[in-house]
Design a protein around this motif. Structure first.
Motif, PDB file in Angstrom:
ATOM      1  N   VAL A 242      47.170  40.681  21.237  1.00 46.77           N
ATOM      2  CA  VAL A 242      47.473  40.055  19.954  1.00 46.77           C
ATOM      3  C   VAL A 242      47.181  41.091  18.875  1.00 46.77           C
ATOM      4  O   VAL A 242      46.033  41.521  18.720  1.00 46.77           O
ATOM      5  CB  VAL A 242      46.651  38.779  19.740  1.00 46.77           C
ATOM      6  CG1 VAL A 242      46.943  38.180  18.371  1.00 46.77           C
ATOM      7  CG2 VAL A 242      46.962  37.765  20.846  1.00 46.77           C
ATOM      8  N   ASN A 243      48.223  41.487  18.159  1.00 46.18           N
ATOM      9  CA  ASN A 243      48.153  42.649  17.267  1.00 46.18           C
ATOM     10  C   ASN A 243      47.644  43.831  18.087  1.00 46.18           C
ATOM     11  O   ASN A 243      48.284  44.192  19.054  1.00 46.18           O
ATOM     12  CB  ASN A 243      47.310  42.341  16.033  1.00 46.18           C
ATOM     13  CG  ASN A 243      48.012  41.345  15.110  1.00 46.18           C
ATOM     14  OD1 ASN A 243      49.229  41.436  14.911  1.00 46.18           O
ATOM     15  ND2 ASN A 243      47.273  40.388  14.569  1.00 46.18           N
ATOM     16  N   ASP A 244      46.510  44.398  17.758  1.00 45.01           N
ATOM     17  CA  ASP A 244      46.012  45.538  18.531  1.00 45.01           C
ATOM     18  C   ASP A 244      44.766  45.201  19.334  1.00 45.01           C
ATOM     19  O   ASP A 244      44.024  46.096  19.766  1.00 45.01           O
ATOM     20  CB  ASP A 244      45.724  46.721  17.589  1.00 45.01           C
ATOM     21  CG  ASP A 244      47.005  47.304  17.000  1.00 45.01           C
ATOM     22  OD1 ASP A 244      48.053  47.216  17.676  1.00 45.01           O
ATOM     23  OD2 ASP A 244      46.958  47.827  15.876  1.00 45.01           O
ATOM     24  N   THR A 245      44.523  43.913  19.532  1.00 45.90           N
ATOM     25  CA  THR A 245      43.360  43.474  20.313  1.00 45.90           C
ATOM     26  C   THR A 245      43.806  42.953  21.675  1.00 45.90           C
ATOM     27  O   THR A 245      44.747  42.171  21.771  1.00 45.90           O
ATOM     28  CB  THR A 245      42.583  42.372  19.570  1.00 45.90           C
ATOM     29  OG1 THR A 245      42.085  42.902  18.334  1.00 45.90           O
ATOM     30  CG2 THR A 245      41.406  41.875  20.408  1.00 45.90           C
ATOM     31  N   LEU A 246      43.111  43.397  22.711  1.00 46.29           N
ATOM     32  CA  LEU A 246      43.370  42.938  24.068  1.00 46.29           C
ATOM     33  C   LEU A 246      42.439  41.767  24.355  1.00 46.29           C
ATOM     34  O   LEU A 246      41.251  41.804  24.026  1.00 46.29           O
ATOM     35  CB  LEU A 246      43.090  44.093  25.040  1.00 46.29           C
ATOM     36  CG  LEU A 246      43.764  44.071  26.403  1.00 46.29           C
ATOM     37  CD1 LEU A 246      45.282  44.106  26.254  1.00 46.29           C
ATOM     38  CD2 LEU A 246      43.277  45.266  27.223  1.00 46.29           C
ATOM     39  N   ILE A 247      42.967  40.701  24.961  1.00 46.04           N
ATOM     40  CA  ILE A 247      42.178  39.512  25.256  1.00 46.04           C
ATOM     41  C   ILE A 247      42.370  39.150  26.726  1.00 46.04           C
ATOM     42  O   ILE A 247      43.491  39.163  27.240  1.00 46.04           O
ATOM     43  CB  ILE A 247      42.608  38.312  24.384  1.00 46.04           C
ATOM     44  CG1 ILE A 247      42.629  38.683  22.900  1.00 46.04           C
ATOM     45  CG2 ILE A 247      41.677  37.118  24.614  1.00 46.04           C
ATOM     46  CD1 ILE A 247      43.273  37.626  22.011  1.00 46.04           C
ATOM     47  N   THR A 248      41.272  38.828  27.400  1.00 45.34           N
ATOM     48  CA  THR A 248      41.353  38.343  28.782  1.00 45.34           C
ATOM     49  C   THR A 248      40.231  37.354  29.030  1.00 45.34           C
ATOM     50  O   THR A 248      39.172  37.414  28.401  1.00 45.34           O
ATOM     51  CB  THR A 248      41.291  39.504  29.794  1.00 45.34           C
ATOM     52  OG1 THR A 248      41.664  39.031  31.097  1.00 45.34           O
ATOM     53  CG2 THR A 248      39.909  40.141  29.862  1.00 45.34           C
ATOM     54  N   ALA A 249      40.466  36.430  29.940  1.00 51.87           N
ATOM     55  CA  ALA A 249      39.471  35.396  30.241  1.00 51.87           C
ATOM     56  C   ALA A 249      38.278  35.990  30.983  1.00 51.87           C
ATOM     57  O   ALA A 249      38.428  36.948  31.750  1.00 51.87           O
ATOM     58  CB  ALA A 249      40.110  34.303  31.093  1.00 51.87           C
ATOM     59  N   PRO A 250      37.096  35.441  30.787  1.00 53.92           N
ATOM     60  CA  PRO A 250      35.924  35.903  31.533  1.00 53.92           C
ATOM     61  C   PRO A 250      35.997  35.444  32.982  1.00 53.92           C
ATOM     62  O   PRO A 250      36.627  34.431  33.289  1.00 53.92           O
ATOM     63  CB  PRO A 250      34.755  35.233  30.806  1.00 53.92           C
ATOM     64  CG  PRO A 250      35.351  34.002  30.213  1.00 53.92           C
ATOM     65  CD  PRO A 250      36.776  34.342  29.856  1.00 53.92           C
ATOM     66  N   VAL A 251      35.360  36.186  33.880  1.00 51.37           N
ATOM     67  CA  VAL A 251      35.318  35.742  35.271  1.00 51.37           C
ATOM     68  C   VAL A 251      34.361  34.559  35.378  1.00 51.37           C
ATOM     69  O   VAL A 251      33.467  34.369  34.550  1.00 51.37           O
ATOM     70  CB  VAL A 251      34.879  36.884  36.212  1.00 51.37           C
ATOM     71  CG1 VAL A 251      35.908  37.985  36.218  1.00 51.37           C
ATOM     72  CG2 VAL A 251      33.511  37.427  35.838  1.00 51.37           C
ATOM     73  N   SER A 252      34.576  33.741  36.377  1.00 49.85           N
ATOM     74  CA  SER A 252      33.760  32.553  36.610  1.00 49.85           C
ATOM     75  C   SER A 252      33.914  32.182  38.071  1.00 49.85           C
ATOM     76  O   SER A 252      34.494  32.949  38.854  1.00 49.85           O
ATOM     77  CB  SER A 252      34.250  31.405  35.717  1.00 49.85           C
ATOM     78  OG  SER A 252      35.568  31.012  36.112  1.00 49.85           O
ATOM     79  N   ASP A 253      33.434  31.012  38.469  1.00 47.62           N
ATOM     80  CA  ASP A 253      33.656  30.608  39.855  1.00 47.62           C
ATOM     81  C   ASP A 253      35.095  30.144  40.082  1.00 47.62           C
ATOM     82  O   ASP A 253      35.476  29.787  41.188  1.00 47.62           O
ATOM     83  CB  ASP A 253      32.659  29.531  40.301  1.00 47.62           C
ATOM     84  CG  ASP A 253      32.646  28.299  39.409  1.00 47.62           C
ATOM     85  OD1 ASP A 253      33.550  28.169  38.563  1.00 47.62           O
ATOM     86  OD2 ASP A 253      31.727  27.474  39.555  1.00 47.62           O
ATOM     87  N   ARG A 254      35.926  30.183  39.021  1.00 42.89           N
ATOM     88  CA  ARG A 254      37.353  29.863  39.147  1.00 42.89           C
ATOM     89  C   ARG A 254      38.229  31.111  39.145  1.00 42.89           C
ATOM     90  O   ARG A 254      39.383  31.044  39.559  1.00 42.89           O
ATOM     91  CB  ARG A 254      37.813  28.971  37.985  1.00 42.89           C
ATOM     92  CG  ARG A 254      37.139  27.628  37.879  1.00 42.89           C
ATOM     93  CD  ARG A 254      37.828  26.756  36.836  1.00 42.89           C
ATOM     94  NE  ARG A 254      38.026  27.438  35.568  1.00 42.89           N
ATOM     95  CZ  ARG A 254      37.129  27.524  34.601  1.00 42.89           C
ATOM     96  NH1 ARG A 254      35.942  26.970  34.763  1.00 42.89           N
ATOM     97  NH2 ARG A 254      37.399  28.139  33.461  1.00 42.89           N
ATOM     98  N   ILE A 255      37.717  32.215  38.618  1.00 48.49           N
ATOM     99  CA  ILE A 255      38.548  33.392  38.369  1.00 48.49           C
ATOM    100  C   ILE A 255      38.037  34.581  39.166  1.00 48.49           C
ATOM    101  O   ILE A 255      36.847  34.902  39.131  1.00 48.49           O
ATOM    102  CB  ILE A 255      38.582  33.734  36.867  1.00 48.49           C
ATOM    103  CG1 ILE A 255      39.206  32.564  36.077  1.00 48.49           C
ATOM    104  CG2 ILE A 255      39.363  35.011  36.619  1.00 48.49           C
ATOM    105  CD1 ILE A 255      39.212  32.772  34.581  1.00 48.49           C
ATOM    106  N   LEU A 256      38.940  35.249  39.861  1.00 53.78           N
ATOM    107  CA  LEU A 256      38.580  36.396  40.688  1.00 53.78           C
ATOM    108  C   LEU A 256      38.130  37.572  39.821  1.00 53.78           C
ATOM    109  O   LEU A 256      38.746  37.890  38.802  1.00 53.78           O
ATOM    110  CB  LEU A 256      39.784  36.816  41.531  1.00 53.78           C
ATOM    111  CG  LEU A 256      39.505  37.856  42.608  1.00 53.78           C
ATOM    112  CD1 LEU A 256      38.669  37.261  43.738  1.00 53.78           C
ATOM    113  CD2 LEU A 256      40.815  38.403  43.155  1.00 53.78           C
ATOM    114  N   ASP A 257      37.065  38.216  40.241  1.00 50.14           N
ATOM    115  CA  ASP A 257      36.539  39.400  39.550  1.00 50.14           C
ATOM    116  C   ASP A 257      37.360  40.605  39.986  1.00 50.14           C
ATOM    117  O   ASP A 257      36.962  41.392  40.840  1.00 50.14           O
ATOM    118  CB  ASP A 257      35.058  39.570  39.900  1.00 50.14           C
ATOM    119  CG  ASP A 257      34.390  40.671  39.088  1.00 50.14           C
ATOM    120  OD1 ASP A 257      35.018  41.174  38.133  1.00 50.14           O
ATOM    121  OD2 ASP A 257      33.256  41.053  39.428  1.00 50.14           O
ATOM    122  N   GLY A 258      38.534  40.757  39.363  1.00 53.71           N
ATOM    123  CA  GLY A 258      39.482  41.784  39.772  1.00 53.71           C
ATOM    124  C   GLY A 258      38.994  43.198  39.487  1.00 53.71           C
ATOM    125  O   GLY A 258      38.461  43.480  38.411  1.00 53.71           O
TER     126      GLY A 258
END
Length: 355
Positions: A242-258
């Motif tokens: 968004v504009n020049d900022t990168l955004i991503t969801a935090p890891v959790s017990d739902r999201i793989l720690d890629g």
């Protein structure tokens, strides 16, 4: 020919399949190298590891993996530079993650010395399958399955750890179109979403097939509770610019720690790009798409490295993403590839040479 290393018995294949393979027309994950690594868990301990010719295996119909789904895996790659040297990318992370996944499914941890000695010996044997050139690689699939022949609903007492390898080219060659999930979920709080459990992927196939019938390639998964937060894209972590900022969801017990995900976050810091790791609302990204501040969306993972997303749909609203001339996706992908293929400096020590 059979011989022994410090820990591993090795049986070398009498012939090779490599001459029958067209490396310019590879279907991802459908061609396999000449050898595989195998180690069984019995009587409470891991037995002697073996490398043998790639072959079919025989299991009892009652093997627990078929009934209760005790199966975890990893995805890695080996890369060859222009001098013929072979490298792995952050393999310790893969080793730690497969054991973390195994623990979540009540499976035994695999020894680190067996893992790395077996992997490196396997890559030496099948070295010719690793082709040089950006985009070419050898995809490596370590996995563990429950093999005990018993159908009582409890953890198995017998397992098999294996590594098989498949030559690969670039996974996605063009931008993809995605559908934002409104009903189906990839994972839930307290579940196994953070583990690379085989069942996670099986559960994705049906909703993904529905999205494909509507003309989309993949799904952006949302939180299971409210479907208002964006979490992952298909089998990849997902980033929004968004504009020049990168955004991503935090890891959790739902999201793989890629591993690619955490590498991109570090590269953003190296390159002076602001990266916010926080919950991302669907409505926030839709608003950014409407006002023109959404510049890019891309997925990140081992197989695809980075896959640009050209459009997404939510609640019958379709948003085309035109992309940015100073593409972060292209910048991160090239920077990662340069590190992986030993083209540029590796200041974080991510490369591991196979000697």
């Amino acid at each position: 020919m059979t011989y022994q290393t410090a820990n591993i018995s090795i049986e070398k294949s009498e012939s090779t399949k490599i001459n029958s393979v067209d490396f310019s027309k590879l279907d991802f994950g459908k061609v396999f190298t000449d050898h595989m690594f195998v180690c069984d868990f019995e009587n409470g301990e891991w037995q002697e590891p073996k490398i043998m010719p790639y072959q079919a295996m025989t299991f009892e119909p009652s093997a627990r993996v078929f009934h209760y789904g005790q199966a975890v895996f990893e995805g890695m790659k080996a890369y060859k530079d222009h001098e013929g040297k072979v490298f792995l990318f952050r393999p310790k992370q893969n080793f730690e993650r497969i054991n973390k996944s195994a623990e979540r499914l009540s499976m035994p941890a695999f020894p680190e010395n067996y893992f790395f000695e077996g992997l490196e010996e396997l890559l030496k044997l099948d070295n010719d399958w690793i082709k040089p050139g950006l985009g070419n690689s050898l995809y490596i699939r370590p996995f563990v399955i429950a093999t005990e022949p018993a159908i009582s609903a409890s953890p198995a007492s017998m397992y098999r750890f294996m590594i098989i390898c498949s030559p690969a080219q670039s996974y996605y060659n063009s931008p993809v179109r995605v559908l934002v999930a409104e009903h189906y979920s990839r994972s839930a709080n307290g579940g196994v979403g953070a583990a690379k459990a085989a069942g996670n992927y099986a559960a994705q196939f049906y909703p993904t097939s529905l999205a494909q019938k509507e003309g989309f390639h993949q799904i952006i998964w949302t939180d299971a509770d409210t479907h208002t937060y964006l979490e992952e894209a298909g089998t990849m972590n997902v980033f929004f610019r968004v504009n020049d900022t990168l955004i991503t969801a935090p890891v959790s017990d739902r999201i793989l720690d890629g591993i690619t995900r955490k590498s991109i976050i570090q590269l953003a810091e190296d390159l002076g790009i602001k990266c916010d790791v926080r919950p991302v609302k669907v409505e926030e990204i839709k608003k950014a798409a409407k006002d023109g501040s959404l510049k890019e969306v891309f997925g990140a993972g081992t197989a695809a490295v980075i896959s640009e997303i050209s459009a997404f749909q939510h609640k019958e609203e379709l948003f085309e993403i035109s992309g940015a001339e100073d593409s972060y996706a292209k910048l991160f992908k090239q920077t990662l590839l340069n590190i992986q293929y030993n083209v540029s400096e590796d200041k974080h020590g991510w490369r591991r040479a196979v000697k």
